[in-house]
Enzyme design. Structure first.
Site: not given
Ligand code: LLP
Length: 422
Positions: A239, A276, A314, A318, A345-346, A374
């Site tokens: 996160g 991460p 993205r 988002y 086409c959007e 992502y």
């Molecule tokens: N652990 C779990 C249980 C998760 O659900 C996620 C991300 C992570 C770790 C890794 O999180 P990170 O370190 O990458 O923040 N597609 C979206 C992000 C979706 C995140 C889903 N879960 C975007 O493009 O911003």
């Protein structure tokens, strides 16, 4: 820090010109830098020196085998959320003993497979999942190691679609109800509840929500131990955010995050797991695209490029900001305002709106920055656009780590049933 820099007037990934790759394989394509991937893994692990921490890369952020293998070579394990990701992690050389399995909807088949290959830990997100896992493990004469993912009801202060730690989100078991679930787990002989898990969202740019969640988890560990549960592992999820706007929005450094972990968790003496994703791969990748047309609208100039929402969703999903750089270093810094859009086409097909860029013309190349996380994993073939290829650079070399499919391959996937054949 990343390894995308201008050299002799051309944007390069390490020692390789992105223009050269574009000439060789065509556009659009994703390009990743090995040195950046390795550096990010090291910075993260160095931050935790002296703490009993391990890194389980969240494979969902970028699941190309070559990317996973690069991080595995730095000692990373994996956090997976499907049998497919589990198979990828193992195919990239990660030992099952370094793999944790998260997700709210693990199927019986997926859990059976994970038990059979001997993954390290299931992060259990509901009571029905716990019961099913217990049955599957018992049937195989195994004991499944689990952490219960708690939902701490903390606002991660990120985009609503990627916040996971509030009571109304589908993730985890309410922190209030979790003690009852640990009590149930203790009755199940095929379950060893050794840990607790939390993940409150993605692209967090402040430590405060982490602090609130970590304090809650630490309090729970103390309370659970008092009830006789032997909690020896804490999984703090992923996160931590990354800078998307250059130097203008720098999220907390992993060192600060690690200091927070030490302050909130250090006294518990638990083994720590981190998941991460974005932090490791986000700024290690770019999406390279070519301008097809510059179209003058009534009150806008549209830069129509050959990458679209199906390649990088993205921005539209988002409201994400991705910096855009020209591949040729601009000699004239005069800025023009463009809506950077793709051919899909959007109206939702855009990469950037109202973006100030130096002058561009048809045929010019651009790099959409910070696209390593992502990006490719969320790409689709919408509008029957071939899935975007992926490149990995290593010093002065590069390799195609996923090729662009040809149209024959794409059409072959569909079958016309007999009754329609003529
Ligand atoms: N652990 C779990 C249980 C998760 O659900 C996620 C991300 C992570 C770790 C890794 O999180 P990170 O370190 O990458 O923040 N597609 C979206 C992000 C979706 C995140 C889903 N879960 C975007 O493009 O911003």
């Amino acid at each position: 820090m990343n390894h995308f820099e201008y050299r002799d007037g051309v944007l390069c990934a390490e020692g390789v010109s992105l223009a050269t790759i574009a000439d060789d394989i065509g556009t659009p394509f994703y390009c990743y830098s090995s040195a950046t991937l390795r550096r990010h893994a090291r910075v993260f692990m160095d931050a935790f020196k002296g703490q009993p921490a391990r890194l389980c890369y969240s494979v969902k952020a970028n699941s190309n085998l070559a990317v996973i293998a690069t991080l595995a070579a730095e000692g990373a394990g994996a956090d997976v959320v499907s049998e497919g990701e589990l198979r990828r992690a193992m195919a990239a050389g990660i030992a099952p003993s370094q793999i944790v399995f998260s997700g709210v909807g693990k199927t019986a088949q997926e859990m059976a497979y994970a038990l059979e290959v001997g993954i390290d830990q299931f992060n259990v997100e509901s009571e029905p999942e716990l019961e099913l896992l217990a049955e599957l493990a018992a049937a195989r004469g195994l004991v499944a190691k689990i952490a219960i993912r708690v939902n701490p009801d903390v606002d991660a202060k990120t985009h609503e679609k990627i916040a996971t730690g509030k009571a109304e989100n589908k993730f985890g078991i309410s922190w209030k109800h979790a003690p009852a679930v640990y009590a149930r787990a203790a009755e199940l002989k095929s379950i060893a509840a050794i840990g607790i898990d939390v993940h409150i969202g993605s692209q967090l740019t402040s430590l405060d929500p982490f602090e609130a969640a970590f304090k809650r988890v630490a309090g729970m560990v103390t309370a659970l131990r008092a009830e006789g549960h032997k909690i020896s592992h804490i999984d703090l999820g992923g996160g931590l955010g990354i800078p998307y706007r250059g130097d203008n929005d720098i999220p907390p450094h992993p060192d600060e995050y690690a200091a927070l972990v030490k302050r909130t968790m250090g006294h518990l003496g638990c083994d720590l797991t981190f998941e991460p994703g974005r932090l490791l791969v986000g700024n290690a990748g770019v999406l390279v695209s070519r301008v097809i047309y510059v179209k003058e609208g009534d009150n806008r100039t549209f830069l129509i490029i050959d990458a679209a929402m199906n390649d990088l969703i993205r921005p539209t999903l988002y409201d994400a900001f991705h910096e855009i750089k020209t591949i040729a270093e601009p000699a004239d810094q005069t800025r023009f305002t463009y809506d950077v859009v793709g051919p899909v086409c959007e109206t939702g097909d855009f990469i950037a709106k109202g973006r100030e860029l130096t002058k561009l013309k048809a045929g010019d190349l651009v790099a959409i920055m910070s696209a390593g996380a992502y990006g490719a994993v969320q790409a689709s073939t919408y509008n029957t656009r071939p899935l975007v290829p992926e490149i990995l650079v290593h010093g002065d070399n590069y390799a195609v780590i996923r090729a662009r499919p040809d149209y024959a391959e794409i059409l072959k996937q569909d079958k016309i049933p007999d009754w329609l054949k003529r």
